[in-house]
Design a protein around this motif. Structure first.
Motif, PDB file in Angstrom:
ATOM      1  N   GLU A  24       5.431   5.340 -16.019  1.00  0.00           N
ATOM      2  CA  GLU A  24       4.364   5.770 -15.129  1.00  0.00           C
ATOM      3  C   GLU A  24       4.636   5.220 -13.731  1.00  0.00           C
ATOM      4  N   PRO A  25       4.429   6.010 -12.691  1.00  0.00           N
ATOM      5  CA  PRO A  25       4.637   5.505 -11.336  1.00  0.00           C
ATOM      6  C   PRO A  25       3.751   4.292 -11.043  1.00  0.00           C
ATOM      7  N   VAL A  26       4.273   3.397 -10.241  1.00  0.00           N
ATOM      8  CA  VAL A  26       3.482   2.253  -9.784  1.00  0.00           C
ATOM      9  C   VAL A  26       2.618   2.714  -8.612  1.00  0.00           C
ATOM     10  N   ARG A  27       1.317   2.557  -8.764  1.00  0.00           N
ATOM     11  CA  ARG A  27       0.381   2.973  -7.715  1.00  0.00           C
ATOM     12  C   ARG A  27       0.136   1.789  -6.775  1.00  0.00           C
ATOM     13  N   PHE A  28       0.375   2.007  -5.496  1.00  0.00           N
ATOM     14  CA  PHE A  28       0.262   0.939  -4.510  1.00  0.00           C
ATOM     15  C   PHE A  28      -1.028   1.015  -3.710  1.00  0.00           C
ATOM     16  N   ALA A  29      -1.608  -0.145  -3.449  1.00  0.00           N
ATOM     17  CA  ALA A  29      -2.533  -0.311  -2.332  1.00  0.00           C
ATOM     18  C   ALA A  29      -1.681  -0.820  -1.174  1.00  0.00           C
ATOM     19  N   VAL A  30      -1.635  -0.073  -0.097  1.00  0.00           N
ATOM     20  CA  VAL A  30      -0.817  -0.419   1.064  1.00  0.00           C
ATOM     21  C   VAL A  30      -1.725  -1.065   2.100  1.00  0.00           C
ATOM     22  N   VAL A  31      -1.500  -2.353   2.360  1.00  0.00           N
ATOM     23  CA  VAL A  31      -2.383  -3.126   3.235  1.00  0.00           C
ATOM     24  C   VAL A  31      -1.723  -3.302   4.595  1.00  0.00           C
ATOM     25  N   GLY A  32      -2.285  -2.623   5.597  1.00  0.00           N
ATOM     26  CA  GLY A  32      -1.735  -2.671   6.950  1.00  0.00           C
ATOM     27  C   GLY A  32      -1.098  -1.345   7.304  1.00  0.00           C
ATOM     28  N   LEU A  33      -1.631  -0.663   8.309  1.00  0.00           N
ATOM     29  CA  LEU A  33      -1.179   0.692   8.632  1.00  0.00           C
ATOM     30  C   LEU A  33      -0.657   0.775  10.062  1.00  0.00           C
ATOM     31  N   GLY A  34       0.240  -0.116  10.403  1.00  0.00           N
ATOM     32  CA  GLY A  34       0.877  -0.097  11.717  1.00  0.00           C
ATOM     33  C   GLY A  34       2.027   0.879  11.769  1.00  0.00           C
TER      34      GLY A  34
END
Length: 361
Positions: A24-34
């Motif tokens: 199963e794909p690893v689902r990311f929370a991406v913190v920081g949107l620069g």
């Protein structure tokens, strides 16, 4: 090892341990949107078959929701406070932290509280004390922690490391590495940016780009630094309080020395060379993602320049992380590895102040 056999698998993912179709794909929370996240990380996550950017986290809900709407696979956009409060915690498996360095620890603490594995950008934190705390937080929560050294999965660098390990250049004797750019032209013209704020960044050129030749020398030699010395300088007003330029020397076991240079106010350039008793390998250009790497090899009277097919370095890094999370093999580089760089860089600053060698043992 001969060059033909090396080139036959020049871009092979020799680190891969699991069948991508079986996980199963690893689902990311991406913190920081620069700019780095938007320009480098999110496109790689969109392309990946092993990862998904399911939750995007930023300072405002409007920004997070807007970028989420523009990103394939991103279902939610939330604020930093909402992330810390547990919003959407069931929508992601792991956290990718790409905030200013001094904020890494607090997001690892939240990820640890929620039992989420972490991919944290380098350097680990703004100083080694906070890096130790970050590492221990992950260990106590029994979550995986990887530090984002993308050179470790860059095929050209891996092939150079393979040649060195197999004795192609004989015994390594010296390393030279450099990375430079005109930061105010290439990244952000604003002198108030966080990279030039010592409290947020931990340092200047050394912490931001000097870490590339430092860490890649460690990776290529498969060795750890013994001591360092160095000098820093700043001439442009924008770099008041942080190093604009750094030149440093790293001693490795068996009297192998790495001469390293980094500047935030010089022509864009990067490369790393390892010279041995029998030959030499050089990766140039080396560290900037938008360039196609070349592997320069010499031994005896023979010389070759090999153009290695360009890969998306962030895609390789994300997929490696997913391979380790879904598989059984240990993650490397981990927090212990990242902490070595933190201590070495602090020692470079200490050496610059004292005009001496500083031991790391």
């Amino acid at each position: 090892m001969d060059l033909d056999s090396l080139l036959a698998n020049s871009c092979k993912r020799d680190w891969q341990t699991v069948d991508p179709t079986d996980i199963e794909p690893v689902r990311f929370a991406v913190v920081g949107l620069g700019w780095f996240t938007k320009g480098r990380a999110l496109p790689a996550l969109e392309q990946s078959n092993l990862c998904e950017p399911s939750v995007l986290v930023s300072s405002s809900s409007a920004k997070a929701e807007r970028i989420a709407a523009e990103t394939d696979g991103a279902a939610l956009g939330i604020t930093y406070d909402e992330f810390h409060g547990g919003a959407a915690r069931d929508a992601y498996d792991a956290v990718y932290i790409v905030t200013p360095n001094a904020l890494h620890l607090e997001y690892v603490e939240t990820a640890a509280e929620f039992g989420k594995d972490v991919l944290c950008e380098k350097p680990m934190e703004r100083d080694s004390e906070r890096a130790v705390e970050l590492r221990e937080t992950a260990a106590e929560a029994n979550i995986e922690l990887m530090i984002g050294y993308r050179m470790h999965t860059e095929p050209t660098v891996r092939r150079a490391r393979e040649l060195i390990a197999n004795g192609y250049i004989g015994e390594p004797m010296s390393v030279t590495g450099n990375m430079s750019q005109r930061l105010l032209d290439r990244i952000d013209p604003n002198p108030d940016q966080w990279r030039l704020n010592e409290a947020l960044a931990g340092g200047g050129a050394l912490f931001d780009i000097g870490i590339y030749p430092l860490n890649t020398a460690r990776f290529l030699l498969d060795a750890e630094p013994v001591s360092v010395t160095g000098n820093t300088s700043s001439t442009h007003d924008a770099f008041d309080g942080v190093d604009e330029t750094v030149a440093f020397t790293v001693e490795f076991p068996h009297e192998v020395y790495a001469q390293c240079y980094a500047s935030h106010n010089a022509r864009q350039s990067s490369g790393i060379t390892v010279t041995g008793t029998e030959g030499q390998v050089r990766v140039e250009p080396a560290f900037f993602q938008d360039q196609t790497r070349q592997l320069h090899v010499s031994r005896g009277d023979g010389r070759a320049t090999i153009g290695v097919e360009k890969v998306d370095q962030m895609l390789e890094e994300f997929d490696y992380f997913a391979d380790r999370i879904r598989g059984s093999k240990s993650i490397y580089p981990d927090g212990d590895h990242g902490l070595v760089d933190m201590r070495a860089m602090e020692a470079v600053y200490e050496a610059a102040e004292s005009d001496s060698w500083v031991s790391l043992e």
